[in-house]
Design an enzyme around this catalytic site. Structure first.
Site, PDB file in Angstrom:
ATOM      1  N   GLY B 149     -44.589 -31.380 -40.957  1.00  0.00           N
ATOM      2  CA  GLY B 149     -45.980 -31.744 -40.738  1.00  0.00           C
ATOM      3  C   GLY B 149     -46.874 -30.515 -40.703  1.00  0.00           C
ATOM      4  N   CYS B 150     -48.173 -30.734 -40.804  1.00  0.00           N
ATOM      5  CA  CYS B 150     -49.119 -29.619 -40.865  1.00  0.00           C
ATOM      6  C   CYS B 150     -49.143 -28.847 -39.551  1.00  0.00           C
ATOM      7  CB  CYS B 150     -50.504 -30.117 -41.252  1.00  0.00           C
ATOM      8  SG  CYS B 150     -51.122 -31.509 -40.273  1.00  0.00           S
ATOM      9  N   TYR B 151     -49.328 -29.546 -38.433  1.00  0.00           N
ATOM     10  CA  TYR B 151     -49.341 -28.859 -37.136  1.00  0.00           C
ATOM     11  C   TYR B 151     -48.003 -28.167 -36.853  1.00  0.00           C
ATOM     12  CZ  TYR B 151     -53.790 -31.036 -35.664  1.00  0.00           C
ATOM     13  OH  TYR B 151     -55.105 -31.418 -35.532  1.00  0.00           O
TER      14      TYR B 151
END
Lengths: 349, 349, 349, 349
Positions: B149-151
């Protein structure tokens, strides 16, 4: 009508004082002052004031201020008020200082963080720190108020009740603060050049911001022992707004205090104060919800997994973080209702 | 040329895959797929693709993908890949999943955080978590990669070396993350309506974000014991960019590790990896400095007063946080240099 | 590999040349040059180049350029190239000038609009105006190209086919142009200070912009008689992008030409040119649809009530309006395909 | 105190009416009304109203409005007011309609441009078009005012004096209008999705905008003959603000009228009106200079080369373009000073 003069009228703090004071029912702005642009019509540099303020800027002249005003607002860079405020006080004027020059009781601390010569200690000790919702009683009726910084306002209103109640461990406090770009003022720099600041998010002055000792001084007062914090500031691509996201361990561990407990504590602490709004459970405030207004909105998230509370506090940095709070302090100084002239609704959207 | 199909081509992740894969020297996009807009020319919904991609969108059809492609990228909402990936794998296709459906090893954890039925455990266990700079060796040559995921990407790249080295206490980790609005996808909602999101900063899903277990799973692996974190996400008024500001206590207390120590540790950890750039002492990265690129830039501030380190990590959420990292994973999957087709310079300003 | 030097590498035009040339398959950047920052690593002022460009900035030294490069790009402020280009040409270097110093054939006109001393007429007459899609044949193989301005590029590509065909009356042309803030460059000023430019729209230099004679020179050439235009520029709160909205009366009055007619005319005029995209009927281009790319997109609206056509043309001011078009001109100068190294997809969103 | 009800309180026009009316000294808001959210506290959808407006939304009920209010503001989508206003008027209420339903005298024209069934002609003819600075005398004391649209307000205030004086040729008028995104309302759509609208500039509804007949109706009245215009609207990445850039040929040709002439004409036309500010020679207004206020600022550039004048007019679309002008109309309706409750300073920056 109380006559007021504004020193630093060509900065963002000064021009916001003009916006708000112009609407104040018991105040007349009698002198707008700038050291750099004296003589020019103020609307020349700020065309939004066209036909509203037709006066020319006065120079910085204590005698002139004495003749024209009862109260002087100092919206000057750090270092200027240190010299000017004593002269104004000696001349019998009331002073509200928006710079940081009189916020720290310790001259040595000032020098460490601000890298300037501090103000004369005799005057440092006279200045009352105008965080009205925390120290309201001290502010009423005094002649010299030091207006809190933008970051400290958002941060302290968000932390003081919990620290005072002993609900959070002060040694664990971490403050992640974010500000809109107007907080950097009207002075030009690469950092706030539009093409660099737009569509960008950056961190700056990590653990070195001059607002840190101001936050720690009050937290230490409230906690009754020295408090040291971790404090980060970020530049957000918007003009106005500060959000302080604060983390701390709850005393007693997970389960000791719920979100409802915090809401209750804060509502009680701020009972009767119009400008702090405690949000209901499950709701966190956004900066736009206080844009252009004097409100500080606060919300809570308690994490049962880690035993920490996350406190989110938002203000408009130019209003509650500067000009609005300064006027709130004027109101208290003069014995008026603290909300006089400040009860407008945030501009949304 | 390797033939690739992209499922979810009308979302921001999908359209960014098209942008980047179009420039990849060893790949040909043979099918752009959308369940909702099948039959329409892709340039109709995305006019920036006019005359570049003239193909019509295919529907979601495993047989068709099998006939047209060697590798399938799934840029679908959570819940879709859980069902589709097993069919594609069974059909002999290689799969890179950009949704969260195969990131958590525990189906129960998935259900708790995602509120969806999890994927079949047989396939969950086949998926390799594609955080290349941490798990690069595991990723090479496999058939099924779950793209982080991005985070988690920004956060884990910023924390793993210090946790692995035992330099910070995992129990003290606090993550204050901020994202541009494109992270919320192309679906309409009040929160990302322009007039509401512009000139606004808000916190959301505090301690409830579905990326939390993904972060904790890897940190726990690295630490060798369960790690629980405090994690806050904020919406910043910009289109692209994630910054993760991370706080932790340094093991050994104030003085135990300097900024230079951290820089050295991270430079060694990421030696030979092109997409992590460790910034020199006194410098912190800004999101614009990685805009449009596959870089993750990391900087450090050590506070001698509190004994904490502040780690700042930035990525472009659509590139290193999604499409770019997925292509990096494709490169590793195919045995190519991981930087193939990804070595462009961030767009600045 | 052709070796290139970039003078003005610390401005936005220069740094965009670096971004694009770095990805060019037949070019090597051998010298990045700045008069103000010579000696410093370029990544110091532009951290997005960290680990990508590790070279230090060279000073402005013709001998050094001669030894290091085959082609020199001049991305300097107006007035600098006027003196430097002749020396470089005399030294046998090929030159592409991105400043306005060699765009006007008339030295007198230059002086009127630019308020600088013009370049030597001998060199003015050597410079070929590099509007490739209009003057492509003239550009091929020459040694000295004057790269068109950002506003003229968007405007001329939108007007030339209609003027040349005699479909619109040149005397009625009104150009309402809008630009993102990066067009003002990296130099600091109040106008492009973030807090002033954000959430603001302003008009500037109405009928006084130095790009006016450049537009009129080409329109006059094409029309075969002197053309004078009304030209307004606006500053829009975004970093990149120019839109030129153009109005003119259709020769023959209402009904003489339809939108389909204009589309057909332009498609034919730009047949075989990759970087002009004519939009289908009923569709107008937006600046974001060319962001970061070398495209110029054009759309039409014909008003049967007034007999006027509205032409909308968009570019990225730093790419097609500066660095990208300069590289397109390099390609033509060297006899390569004009699209070499420039066929990337716009970054969307 | 006059009691007012606001229908459409959950749209941007409605919520801006609440912001401004709350500060009006002679008005009490007694009912906030929404067809879609009746029963819910208004602060639920608009948290910026927390502790300021604690009332729940009323449904649309003529009897209830009659019992609670003296004046009703209709801030509804087009088509709703057409049916509701007659009922309210018949019930003896005063009505100020902010939708477009009663702005066009011709029912047929309405149907052509709005694609809705028009209002009953009996009521159409009762509505007074509330462009106060132009038709002020007609507005005073009436019961039913149709509030002008946002684009027509900026455009007509910028054109009427010159058209009325016969200084510009109406047949040559071209209007290039630009609006911030809040003008599109609170309803969700792809166009105003943050990631699509940010860092983007687009043109829309060229020559098809429903505000065109409203502009032409008034210009025709003033010119004494039918006026047809070219009108383009653009979406600018900012929340508030409209700029109308207007072009026309000066009657008498180049030299016939100077900028000083225009300034003089407009100052005389708007003498005594507080909300139109004519800018001095050489200065053009920017949208930020009227942000949040009821001002319309106008500037001029005369081009001696083409004999055209460029007129730039700016407003805040939600204030002078909607809620503020509606309150100005209320003031005139009630016989008060038109500036009552509206004399606040624009929020700058």
């Amino acid at each position: 009508m109380v006559r007021v003069a504004i020193v630093g009228s060509t900065g963002y703090g000064g021009v916001e004082l003009i916006r708000l004071l112009q609407a104040h029912p018991q105040v007349e702005i009698t002198s707008v002052i700038s050291s750099s642009s004296a003589g020019a019509p103020i609307a020349e540099g700020f065309p939004h004031l066209t036909e509203i303020r037709t006066d020319a800027l006065d120079g910085v002249d204590v005698g002139l201020m004495k003749s024209k005003a009862d109260v002087v607002f100092l919206a000057t860079p750090a270092g200027v008020a240190a010299k000017l405020a004593p002269q104004l006080l000696d001349a019998g004027l009331k002073v509200i200082d928006l710079s940081g020059d009189f916020r720290l009781r310790s001259a040595a601390e000032y020098e460490t963080w601000y890298k300037h010569a501090p103000a004369d200690e005799a005057y440092l000790s006279k200045a009352v720190f105008g965080l009205a919702e925390v120290f309201g009683d001290r502010v009423r009726g005094v002649d010299f108020i030091s207006n809190p910084g933008c970051y400290p306002t958002a941060t302290l209103l968000g932390l003081v009740p919990a620290v005072k109640a002993g609900w959070i461990d002060p040694a664990t406090i971490i403050i992640d603060a974010k500000s809109g770009v107007s907080g950097a003022g009207r002075g030009l720099s690469q950092t706030v050049h539009y093409a660099e600041a737009n569509e960008n998010l950056s961190a700056y002055k990590v653990n070195r911001h001059q607002h840190i000792p101001e936050i720690e001084q009050t937290l230490s007062d409230v906690a009754g022992r020295p408090v040291v914090t971790t404090f980060t500031t970020h530049l957000v691509p918007m003009t106005r707004g500060i959000m302080s996201t604060m983390y701390a361990s709850i005393v007693g561990g997970p389960g000791a205090r719920s979100e409802a407990d915090f809401i209750g504590l804060y509502k009680e602490f701020y009972a009767g104060r119009k400008f702090v709004r405690v949000r209901p459970q499950g709701k966190l405030p956004a900066t736009k919800e206080v844009w252009g207004s004097n409100y500080c909105d606060i919300g809570f998230a308690v994490d049962s997994r880690t035993g920490r509370v996350t406190i989110v506090s938002v203000i408009d940095n130019l209003v509650k973080g500067a000009a609005g709070q300064a006027i709130q302090n004027l109101n208290l100084m003069m014995g008026w209702d603290e909300a006089t002239g400040l009860q407008f609704i945030p501009a949304y959207p």
